[in-house]
Structure formats: C-alpha cells, structure tokens
Write a protein that holds these residues in place. Structure first.
Motif, PDB file in Angstrom:
ATOM      1  N   GLN A  71       0.851  -1.177   0.000  1.00 32.46           N
ATOM      2  CA  GLN A  71       0.000   0.000   0.000  1.00 32.46           C
ATOM      3  C   GLN A  71       0.893   1.236   0.000  1.00 32.46           C
ATOM      4  O   GLN A  71       1.318   1.713   1.046  1.00 32.46           O
ATOM      5  CB  GLN A  71      -0.927  -0.031   1.210  1.00 32.46           C
ATOM      6  CG  GLN A  71      -1.778  -1.302   1.211  1.00 32.46           C
ATOM      7  CD  GLN A  71      -2.671  -1.389   2.404  1.00 32.46           C
ATOM      8  OE1 GLN A  71      -3.397  -0.453   2.704  1.00 32.46           O
ATOM      9  NE2 GLN A  71      -2.625  -2.505   3.092  1.00 32.46           N
ATOM     10  N   PRO A  72       1.247   1.764  -1.207  1.00 29.15           N
ATOM     11  CA  PRO A  72       2.235   2.836  -1.305  1.00 29.15           C
ATOM     12  C   PRO A  72       1.633   4.211  -1.059  1.00 29.15           C
ATOM     13  O   PRO A  72       0.436   4.424  -1.184  1.00 29.15           O
ATOM     14  CB  PRO A  72       2.725   2.713  -2.746  1.00 29.15           C
ATOM     15  CG  PRO A  72       1.539   2.188  -3.474  1.00 29.15           C
ATOM     16  CD  PRO A  72       0.816   1.289  -2.506  1.00 29.15           C
ATOM     17  N   VAL A  73       2.500   5.155  -0.725  1.00 32.28           N
ATOM     18  CA  VAL A  73       2.106   6.549  -0.618  1.00 32.28           C
ATOM     19  C   VAL A  73       3.297   7.399  -1.031  1.00 32.28           C
ATOM     20  O   VAL A  73       4.445   7.023  -0.820  1.00 32.28           O
ATOM     21  CB  VAL A  73       1.654   6.904   0.820  1.00 32.28           C
ATOM     22  CG1 VAL A  73       2.805   6.816   1.794  1.00 32.28           C
ATOM     23  CG2 VAL A  73       1.040   8.302   0.856  1.00 32.28           C
ATOM     24  N   THR A  74       3.024   8.525  -1.640  1.00 33.05           N
ATOM     25  CA  THR A  74       4.065   9.482  -1.989  1.00 33.05           C
ATOM     26  C   THR A  74       3.761  10.788  -1.274  1.00 33.05           C
ATOM     27  O   THR A  74       2.646  11.309  -1.374  1.00 33.05           O
ATOM     28  CB  THR A  74       4.109   9.715  -3.507  1.00 33.05           C
ATOM     29  OG1 THR A  74       4.349   8.467  -4.148  1.00 33.05           O
ATOM     30  CG2 THR A  74       5.212  10.686  -3.867  1.00 33.05           C
ATOM     31  N   GLN A 120       8.908   7.349  -1.681  1.00 33.79           N
ATOM     32  CA  GLN A 120       7.772   6.429  -1.636  1.00 33.79           C
ATOM     33  C   GLN A 120       7.921   5.491  -0.445  1.00 33.79           C
ATOM     34  O   GLN A 120       9.016   5.008  -0.158  1.00 33.79           O
ATOM     35  CB  GLN A 120       7.684   5.613  -2.921  1.00 33.79           C
ATOM     36  CG  GLN A 120       7.272   6.434  -4.137  1.00 33.79           C
ATOM     37  CD  GLN A 120       7.063   5.553  -5.345  1.00 33.79           C
ATOM     38  OE1 GLN A 120       7.666   4.493  -5.464  1.00 33.79           O
ATOM     39  NE2 GLN A 120       6.211   5.988  -6.252  1.00 33.79           N
ATOM     40  N   GLN A 141       6.086   2.027   1.365  1.00 33.53           N
ATOM     41  CA  GLN A 141       5.152   0.917   1.226  1.00 33.53           C
ATOM     42  C   GLN A 141       5.133   0.105   2.509  1.00 33.53           C
ATOM     43  O   GLN A 141       6.165  -0.064   3.164  1.00 33.53           O
ATOM     44  CB  GLN A 141       5.544   0.010   0.055  1.00 33.53           C
ATOM     45  CG  GLN A 141       5.528   0.692  -1.297  1.00 33.53           C
ATOM     46  CD  GLN A 141       5.994  -0.237  -2.400  1.00 33.53           C
ATOM     47  OE1 GLN A 141       6.407  -1.364  -2.138  1.00 33.53           O
ATOM     48  NE2 GLN A 141       5.935   0.233  -3.634  1.00 33.53           N
ATOM     49  N   THR A 153      -4.063   3.834   9.751  1.00 37.38           N
ATOM     50  CA  THR A 153      -3.149   4.753   9.072  1.00 37.38           C
ATOM     51  C   THR A 153      -1.784   4.643   9.742  1.00 37.38           C
ATOM     52  O   THR A 153      -1.682   4.702  10.972  1.00 37.38           O
ATOM     53  CB  THR A 153      -3.655   6.201   9.145  1.00 37.38           C
ATOM     54  OG1 THR A 153      -4.948   6.281   8.546  1.00 37.38           O
ATOM     55  CG2 THR A 153      -2.702   7.134   8.399  1.00 37.38           C
ATOM     56  N   TYR A 199       1.788   6.271  10.316  1.00 37.46           N
ATOM     57  CA  TYR A 199       2.525   7.532  10.273  1.00 37.46           C
ATOM     58  C   TYR A 199       4.001   7.252  10.536  1.00 37.46           C
ATOM     59  O   TYR A 199       4.348   6.490  11.450  1.00 37.46           O
ATOM     60  CB  TYR A 199       2.009   8.506  11.331  1.00 37.46           C
ATOM     61  CG  TYR A 199       0.605   9.021  11.066  1.00 37.46           C
ATOM     62  CD1 TYR A 199       0.401  10.189  10.346  1.00 37.46           C
ATOM     63  CD2 TYR A 199      -0.504   8.331  11.547  1.00 37.46           C
ATOM     64  CE1 TYR A 199      -0.880  10.670  10.109  1.00 37.46           C
ATOM     65  CE2 TYR A 199      -1.793   8.796  11.315  1.00 37.46           C
ATOM     66  CZ  TYR A 199      -1.973   9.965  10.593  1.00 37.46           C
ATOM     67  OH  TYR A 199      -3.239  10.436  10.354  1.00 37.46           O
ATOM     68  N   LEU A 237       5.646  11.190   6.585  1.00 39.53           N
ATOM     69  CA  LEU A 237       4.891  10.410   5.603  1.00 39.53           C
ATOM     70  C   LEU A 237       3.751   9.679   6.310  1.00 39.53           C
ATOM     71  O   LEU A 237       3.818   9.414   7.515  1.00 39.53           O
ATOM     72  CB  LEU A 237       5.784   9.381   4.909  1.00 39.53           C
ATOM     73  CG  LEU A 237       6.997   9.894   4.136  1.00 39.53           C
ATOM     74  CD1 LEU A 237       7.889   8.734   3.737  1.00 39.53           C
ATOM     75  CD2 LEU A 237       6.553  10.669   2.905  1.00 39.53           C
ATOM     76  N   SER A 238       2.729   9.342   5.547  1.00 40.48           N
ATOM     77  CA  SER A 238       1.641   8.523   6.089  1.00 40.48           C
ATOM     78  C   SER A 238       1.010   7.727   4.956  1.00 40.48           C
ATOM     79  O   SER A 238       1.078   8.124   3.788  1.00 40.48           O
ATOM     80  CB  SER A 238       0.582   9.386   6.782  1.00 40.48           C
ATOM     81  OG  SER A 238      -0.082  10.214   5.843  1.00 40.48           O
ATOM     82  N   THR A 239       0.411   6.612   5.305  1.00 41.71           N
ATOM     83  CA  THR A 239      -0.268   5.785   4.310  1.00 41.71           C
ATOM     84  C   THR A 239      -1.369   4.975   4.986  1.00 41.71           C
ATOM     85  O   THR A 239      -1.206   4.538   6.133  1.00 41.71           O
ATOM     86  CB  THR A 239       0.716   4.823   3.613  1.00 41.71           C
ATOM     87  OG1 THR A 239       0.011   4.065   2.624  1.00 41.71           O
ATOM     88  CG2 THR A 239       1.353   3.860   4.590  1.00 41.71           C
ATOM     89  N   PHE A 278      -3.550   1.665   5.750  1.00 43.10           N
ATOM     90  CA  PHE A 278      -3.213   0.244   5.800  1.00 43.10           C
ATOM     91  C   PHE A 278      -4.481  -0.516   6.165  1.00 43.10           C
ATOM     92  O   PHE A 278      -5.118  -0.233   7.182  1.00 43.10           O
ATOM     93  CB  PHE A 278      -2.118  -0.014   6.831  1.00 43.10           C
ATOM     94  CG  PHE A 278      -1.669  -1.448   6.893  1.00 43.10           C
ATOM     95  CD1 PHE A 278      -0.837  -1.977   5.927  1.00 43.10           C
ATOM     96  CD2 PHE A 278      -2.085  -2.271   7.933  1.00 43.10           C
ATOM     97  CE1 PHE A 278      -0.413  -3.301   5.985  1.00 43.10           C
ATOM     98  CE2 PHE A 278      -1.669  -3.594   8.003  1.00 43.10           C
ATOM     99  CZ  PHE A 278      -0.834  -4.107   7.024  1.00 43.10           C
TER     100      PHE A 278
END
Length: 353
Positions: free
Chosen positions: A25-28, A35, A37, A103, A105, A118-120, A122
């Motif tokens: 589950q990537p985020v930029t 990036q 993941q 999420t 962080y 960064l955060s993504t 999940f």
C-alpha cells in the motif's frame, strides 16, 4: 554472524517481492518524491519498505493512527538491494476479525537532522464479500436453462479493500465478470453458454484487492428439447368453483421424471384467449407417477390434479401446456367444456270456455 528471523525473511522476499508488490500500500509525500510501502510477509509481520530512498543515512520512528510523538524511539533503516526496510509493530487490533482500517505515520530523519513526515492507509482484509445473483429463465427450475446465455449480477459488497477481478467459467468457457461497485445499481449481464445440451460446471472466481479469493460453483443443466407426451387425457372434474383439472398420460424427458409446471389459458367458442395465461409450478401433491397399461417406453405414467380457479362464463375450452425443468413446453389437446341441455316447463293457463 547469525541471521535474525527478519533477516531470513527478507532474503526469501528477494525472490518474491514481485508477487508481494500488488498487496503493498504505497504513498508518496505531497512535497517529496520518497515512496513508502507497507508489506505483510508470509508470517503476518509488517515491514515498511522504501524502494527509492536517496543514498543517505536515515532513521525512522513511527506510530499507528496518529503522528509519532517525541517519546517514539528513532531506529535505523536496513539496506536491501538498493532499497531500505524496517520491520514495525503490528497495528492495534480493532476487534473486527474480517476488516480493519488503519493509518501508518512515519518520520524520517537524515544526518543533518531534517525530518520528512509520511503517512499511508493500511487495511487488514481477510475475506471476500460479494453478492452473485443468477437470473434463471422465468419458466425454469433454478439450475436449469434452455437459453444460450447465463444472466448474472455481481455486486461488490466490500467495505474494506474492494473487489479487484472476477472470472466466470461455464462448461470450460471463460468470461471476465463485470463487477458493480456497492454504491451503484447493478445491471444484468449475459454470458454465453456452450451450446451443447447436458450438465456443465459453473464456477465464479472472485479476488479482492488484498488477494483474498472466493470460489462459488454449481451444476447447470442446459436442455432445449421439449418433453414428449403420450396418451394424454384431460378433463374438468368439477364445474364448481374452483374447477379441478385432471390430466393423465405419459411424460418423457431426459432431465426430469415428471412435469415441472403447467400453464393454462381459457378460450371462448371462437378460440380467442380470455384473460392472461396462468403459469403454475406443480407441487408433490399435484403431480405424481401412476400405474399404466401403456408401454413404459412411451414415458413415465403421471397424473395431475390442479385447481384452475373460476371458469369464466364465456369459456368454451381450456388450452394447456406442460413444462420440463428447463422451461421447454408441450401442449395437449384443448379441454372442451361440456354444455348441458336445459329443460324448461311451459305453463299454459286453462281458459274457461
């Protein structure tokens, strides 16, 4: 130097990273090309992976569902084939055994002390939630058809990761399924069936975005040949309301021992239809096999006793069709209603002469 459990798993993942990537589950970051993941390994442990981190020493600290605080400890990232990774703690259990949203962080700190945040999201998704509706022909039993296609609705009911793809196999013929999102009206789609008659296996394969799969299957019978009727006799046993129709005869069909349904239509003396035809599925009390003096090669002897309701005043006959399980029909000779002569007494008054 001995390998740790996590080091060993990373060597295994060197050959499997292409297979795992679809569930990452990537985020930029909005202001940075880095990036991040999150990947779940074969043991269920989670590690954070940076495929394109600049060649600089970074430390990381993290927290689930809220930004890390100053109490969070900075930890080193491990190099791996030109990238960097670090195993992290598992997300807190929300109590839902099927679907959980979190999420992640993270803060990265380089040698100069600059920090990147960064955060993504999940998602933990453990099963497929899908609704599959098969629209059978109106005059057929479920699992039987006399059509050239199977009409299907596939509705995504995932409130977790969502469905990714679906395949439908009918007797070896394969189709990509059209999947309708949960917030849209699901249209009906017709998928071609092999044109031969007989039993065939139907399989629905569904996969969601977390690679959970669902396989549903059943047996479909395609039958386009009408049943054969022999030595049929039919009569209205009672002209009372409701009227009772009795039919005897012999029924022959490859996929059904007895008639599955009946349809009747009242006719007037000119042969024109009165009202709409009535389709009725026969139950075990209305149709049964019987003994017969006729050869069994002509079919299984049967008897039908069914109520046809009130007979219209202008009705002169009843048109009847019998159906097999796939919706194929065969008509019998129309049932004529008997007319009875009425006797009138004529009274002539005596006239005195």
């Amino acid at each position: 130097m001995p390998f740790s459990r996590h080091s060993f798993i990373l060597f295994v993942f060197a050959g499997l990273i292409g297979l795992i990537a679809p569930i990452a589950q990537p985020v930029t970051a909005q202001s940075d090309p880095i990036q991040m993941q999150l990947i779940t390994d074969v043991t269920g442990s989670v590690f954070v992976y940076f495929p394109s981190l600049p060649a600089s020493h970074y430390e990381i600290r993290w927290q689930w569902n809220e930004p890390p605080t100053d109490e969070a400890e900075w930890q080193s990232l491990h190099p791996f084939s030109g990238a960097y990774y670090r195993y992290v703690t598992s997300p807190p259990d929300t109590g839902n055994p099927v679907c959980q949203h979190h999420t992640f962080y993270a803060e990265l700190r380089d040698l100069s002390g600059d920090i990147i945040t960064l955060s993504t999201p999940f998602t933990i998704d453990k099963e497929v939630d899908v609704l599959i509706n098969v629209l059978w022909p109106e005059q057929a039993m479920n699992g039987y058809t006399n059509q050239d296609s199977l009409v299907v609705q596939v509705i995504d009911q995932q409130d977790c990761s969502g469905l990714q793809r679906g395949r439908l196999s009918i007797g070896g013929m394969s189709h990509n399924l059209v999947i309708t999102p949960p917030d849209q009206t699901a249209p009906l789609y017709a998928y071609q069936i092999p044109l031969q008659e007989g039993e065939m296996r139907v399989q629905f394969f569904i996969q969601d975005k977390m690679r959970n799969t669902s396989l549903q299957d059943f047996t479909l019978v395609r039958d386009v040949t009408p049943p054969t009727l022999a030595n049929t006799r039919a009569a209205i046993q009672s002209m009372d309301q409701p009227a009772q129709l009795t039919i005897t005869g012999q029924f022959s069909d490859v996929y059904a021992p007895l008639p599955w349904a009946i349809e009747w239509q009242f006719l007037n003396s000119d042969g024109a239809a009165i009202g709409d035809p009535v389709f009725h599925t026969l139950n075990a009390e209305e149709v049964r096999s019987t003994e017969s003096a006729f050869l069994t090669t002509d079919g299984i002897p049967f008897q039908i006793n069914v109520s046809v309701g009130a007979i219209p005043d202008q009705a002169a006959a009843l048109h009847v069709k019998l159906f097999d399980r796939a919706g194929n029909s065969q008509a019998i000779a129309p049932v004529q209603f008997a007319t009875f002569a009425q006797t009138y007494n004529l009274y002539i008054p005596l006239i005195d002469r």
